[in-house]
Design a protein around this motif. Structure first.
Motif, PDB file in Angstrom:
ATOM      1  N   LEU A   1      -9.027  -1.699   0.011  1.00  0.00           N
ATOM      2  CA  LEU A   1      -7.991  -2.253  -0.866  1.00  0.00           C
ATOM      3  C   LEU A   1      -8.588  -3.062  -2.012  1.00  0.00           C
ATOM      4  O   LEU A   1      -7.867  -3.448  -2.927  1.00  0.00           O
TER       5      LEU A   1
ATOM      6  N   TRP B   1      -9.913   2.074   4.782  1.00  0.00           N
ATOM      7  CA  TRP B   1      -8.990   1.910   3.664  1.00  0.00           C
ATOM      8  C   TRP B   1      -9.471   0.738   2.821  1.00  0.00           C
ATOM      9  O   TRP B   1      -9.334  -0.413   3.228  1.00  0.00           O
TER      10      TRP B   1
ATOM     11  N   VAL C   1       3.304  -1.222   4.008  1.00  0.00           N
ATOM     12  CA  VAL C   1       2.868   0.160   3.781  1.00  0.00           C
ATOM     13  C   VAL C   1       4.083   1.055   3.605  1.00  0.00           C
ATOM     14  O   VAL C   1       5.049   0.953   4.355  1.00  0.00           O
TER      15      VAL C   1
ATOM     16  N   VAL D   1       0.861  -1.177   0.000  1.00  0.00           N
ATOM     17  CA  VAL D   1       0.000   0.000   0.000  1.00  0.00           C
ATOM     18  C   VAL D   1       0.898   1.227   0.000  1.00  0.00           C
ATOM     19  O   VAL D   1       1.742   1.381   0.882  1.00  0.00           O
TER      20      VAL D   1
END
Length: 153
Positions: free
Chosen positions: A128, A126, A43, A7
């Motif tokens: 994804l 978030w 991340v 990410v």
């Protein structure tokens, strides 16, 4: 096999999400929620070095601390196509290394899965999975770099 998702978070986008002035406190809070929601993903937080001048004066030392700690990686001066090019290059490198890459940004980056960030009652979500792709044919030519005026202190 472990999840191989990378990410990439645009620091300026997360810090400034629905705010008139970006906030590192907001960026940090949103990242805590990302790590709690998706502990299995890798991340990387990438940003424009001028973010230091956009956050409140009291947060500028925190921004420098984040850079020193490696929590935020800033686009180098003179990066091809600026921060957008830096994000795109990082996404390409992640794909070459076998990651599924999801980028959270408000910039138009072609051929990369763009995730959706939203806030619901103080909770950062978030997404994804519900990503979108921008076809390279629909992205215009690179813009000239924005020249920001340094904020006086």
């Amino acid at each position: 096999m472990p999840d191989r998702t990378l990410v990439l978070v645009d620091a300026g986008m997360a810090a400034g999400f629905r705010l008139s002035t970006p906030s590192l406190a907001q960026l940090h809070q949103s990242l805590v929620h990302l790590h709690r929601q998706h502990p299995e993903v890798s991340v990387a937080v990438l940003g424009d070095p001028t973010l230091k001048w956009d956050v409140p004066t009291a947060e500028a030392p925190m921004f420098e601390g984040d850079i020193i700690a490696g929590a935020i990686v800033c686009a180098p001066a003179g990066a091809f196509e600026g921060t957008t090019g830096f994000l795109s290059k990082a996404a390409s490198k992640g794909l070459v290394e076998g990651y599924r890459v999801v980028v959270f940004t408000d910039r138009a980056i072609a051929d990369v899965a763009l995730g959706r960030l939203r806030q619901d009652g103080g909770r950062w979500l978030w997404d994804l999975d519900d990503t979108r792709l921008i076809d390279a044919d629909h992205v215009g030519p690179p813009l000239a770099p924005a020249h920001r005026r340094r904020r006086s202190r």
